[in-house]
Design an enzyme around this catalytic site. Structure first.
Site, PDB file in Angstrom:
ATOM      1  N   ASN A  23       0.721  -1.230   0.047  1.00 34.97           N
ATOM      2  CA  ASN A  23      -0.194   0.132   0.040  1.00 34.97           C
ATOM      3  C   ASN A  23       0.786   1.161  -0.027  1.00 34.97           C
ATOM      4  OD1 ASN A  23      -2.966   1.029   0.476  1.00 34.97           O
ATOM      5  ND2 ASN A  23      -1.668   2.326   1.878  1.00 34.97           N
ATOM      6  N   GLU A  53      -0.969  -0.166  -5.087  1.00 34.33           N
ATOM      7  CA  GLU A  53      -0.577   0.999  -5.956  1.00 34.33           C
ATOM      8  C   GLU A  53       0.635   1.059  -6.675  1.00 34.33           C
ATOM      9  OE1 GLU A  53      -1.590   1.251  -2.486  1.00 34.33           O
ATOM     10  OE2 GLU A  53      -3.301   2.649  -2.620  1.00 34.33           O
ATOM     11  N   ASP A  70      -2.609  23.335   4.741  1.00 36.43           N
ATOM     12  CA  ASP A  70      -3.261  22.223   4.145  1.00 36.43           C
ATOM     13  C   ASP A  70      -3.906  22.964   2.759  1.00 36.43           C
ATOM     14  OD1 ASP A  70      -4.036  19.626   3.268  1.00 36.43           O
ATOM     15  OD2 ASP A  70      -4.024  19.221   5.480  1.00 36.43           O
TER      16      ASP A  70
END
Ligand SMILES: Cc1cc2nc3c(=O)[nH]c(=O)nc-3n(C[C@H](O)[C@H](O)[C@H](O)COP(=O)(O)O)c2cc1C
Length: 428
Positions: free
Chosen positions: A141, A201, A247
């Site tokens: 992952n 992935e 962010d």
């Protein structure tokens, strides 16, 4: 097609897409400011005060750049990723890797990596181009995680409740991981794609690169062999403060207790390049938002087969607002498409649904549709008390909930289309 970051950058430079900054800059705010000013261009800082490695950012700061890395067009990007998701393939396992050329044990990370201080407040330094690789039952992952430098070989890592979070929870907060930084953008796109837990992935990246991704086994991890920088370490089970961080919204996120990662070994290539991503910048938005679109499109298509495209809009931080374009077949399709999009991406707050003659990526076009096809008392649907994004500063802080809205700006089926279609001058 290139298969590593440096060959991709060389090609981008030849194509005139990369700016070099020759001045000596320290990895702090003036450098971050230059990244911000670069907007959607790639920037390479050749000389970094106190460090051997140059810094690169803005590698995939736009839909056009991201599409280019996969050898496709912006319009075809989502379909290209969907096709790769349907046909993932293993990477080529090789015995040697360029990053094995240099290894540092118990590294003083701050002395080797030009970890950038992006914003002045509290002087925090963050690694932002870092992808965590963790072993799961179904493979590897990969996910992006920012890492705040705590000193020497310690980092506090922001982990939202997704797959890495689940692996940590299962291990009582402890897990062995590898971290890569500076890989081909196809690997970055794959790492930023949220799929089911069984999605490996690396297999997605390999499909995006038509099977040309080389990986090497490192302590039981499969790692892209051409990564510029690789870290091996473990989450210790301890927590430390993480933040404040700017962010996606461009606003400060809070300080949270987050898992501590201790790095045992650092590997890098000869003449390695340090990859960074400006928090809250164009690239951060592109890499967060665009990989969500294939998943949302697929889920909306289940509810409304006439869906044409899904766009997470730049003005909506490429995360909170979406536009869905549909070929409307039945009254109610607009509302259903909006509901399905909200369900597909729980962070979504607003969905605007338009007909397929409106370009969902063009904010003026979408506003035109709202101006000419939408009536708030008829076409606006508000859902209250739903779970939203922790990035939205306007959410209810006590309950962590938010309201959501759907704007159905599609033409009512009972009305003549002639009243609504845009008339452009034709040939005489
Ligand atoms: C540039 C960038 C930075 C990100 N930073 C974080 C982060 O700090 N923490 C986090 O949990 N997710 C972060 N994400 C989101 C995850 O990497 C992304 O949702 C990923 O698809 C999750 O993988 P998973 O589906 O395998 O869990 C970031 C994504 C990008 C593109």
């Amino acid at each position: 097609m290139s298969v590593d970051l440096r060959s991709y950058l060389a090609a981008a430079e030849r194509a005139g897409l990369l700016d070099r900054v020759p001045e000596l800059l320290s990895p702090a705010e003036p450098l971050a400011r230059r990244l911000h000013e670069a907007g959607e261009r790639i920037v390479r800082f050749d000389r970094v005060r106190g460090y051997a490695a140059p810094i690169v950012g803005g590698v995939v700061a736009s839909r056009a750049l991201l599409a280019r890395t996969l050898g496709t067009s912006p319009g075809e990007l989502v379909r290209t990723v969907m096709a790769a998701l349907d046909a993932t393939r293993p990477c080529r396992v090789v015995r040697d890797a360029p990053f094995l050329a240099h290894v540092v044990r118990k590294p003083d990370l701050g002395g080797i990596i030009p970890i950038v201080r992006f914003y002045p407040e509290r002087g925090r330094r963050f690694l932002t181009g870092t992808i965590v690789i963790v072993r799961t039952r179904s493979g590897m992952n990969l996910s992006f995680h920012r890492m705040m430098f705590l000193g020497r070989n310690r980092l506090s890592v922001r982990v939202v409740p997704r797959h890495l979070h689940a692996v940590l929870a299962e291990g009582g907060g402890r897990a062995e991981v590898a971290v890569v930084c500076g890989v081909h953008p196809a690997v970055e796109l794959a790492a930023a794609t949220s799929g089911p837990p069984e999605l490996d992935e690396l297999r997605l990246a390999s499909a995006l690169l038509h099977g040309r991704l080389d990986c090497v086994e490192l302590d039981g991890f499969r790692v892209p062999a051409h990564a510029e920088l690789v870290l091996r370490g473990r989450f210790t089970g301890a927590l430390a403060d993480e933040g404040p961080f700017v962010d996606l919204t461009g606003t400060y996120d809070g300080i949270r207790r987050q898992p501590v990662l201790e790095i045992a070994r650092l590997y890098h290539r000869d003449d390695w390049i340090y990859r960074t991503i400006l928090p809250g910048g164009a690239e951060h938005r592109a890499l967060m938002g665009i990989p969500q679109e294939p998943r949302i499109l697929r889920i909306v298509a289940n509810a409304v087969p006439g869906v044409v495209a899904v766009a997470l809009t730049v003005g909506g931080c490429s995360w909170l607002h979406a536009v869905v374009s549909i070929r409307k077949r039945a009254e109610g399709d607009g509302r259903n498409a909006g509901l399905a999009a909200l369900a597909a991406h729980p962070s979504l707050k607003r969905v605007t649904v338009v007909d397929d003659d409106v370009d969902p990526w063009n904010a003026d076009d979408v506003e035109w549709a709202v101006a000419t096809r939408f009536q708030p008392d008829r076409d606006l649907f508000v859902i209250t008390g739903a779970r939203g994004s922790s990035l939205d500063p306007s959410r209810d802080l006590a309950t962590e909930t938010t309201a959501k809205w759907i704007l159905d700006a599609t033409i009512p089926l009972g009305r003549s289309r002639r009243d609504f279609v845009r008339v452009v001058p034709g040939p005489v």
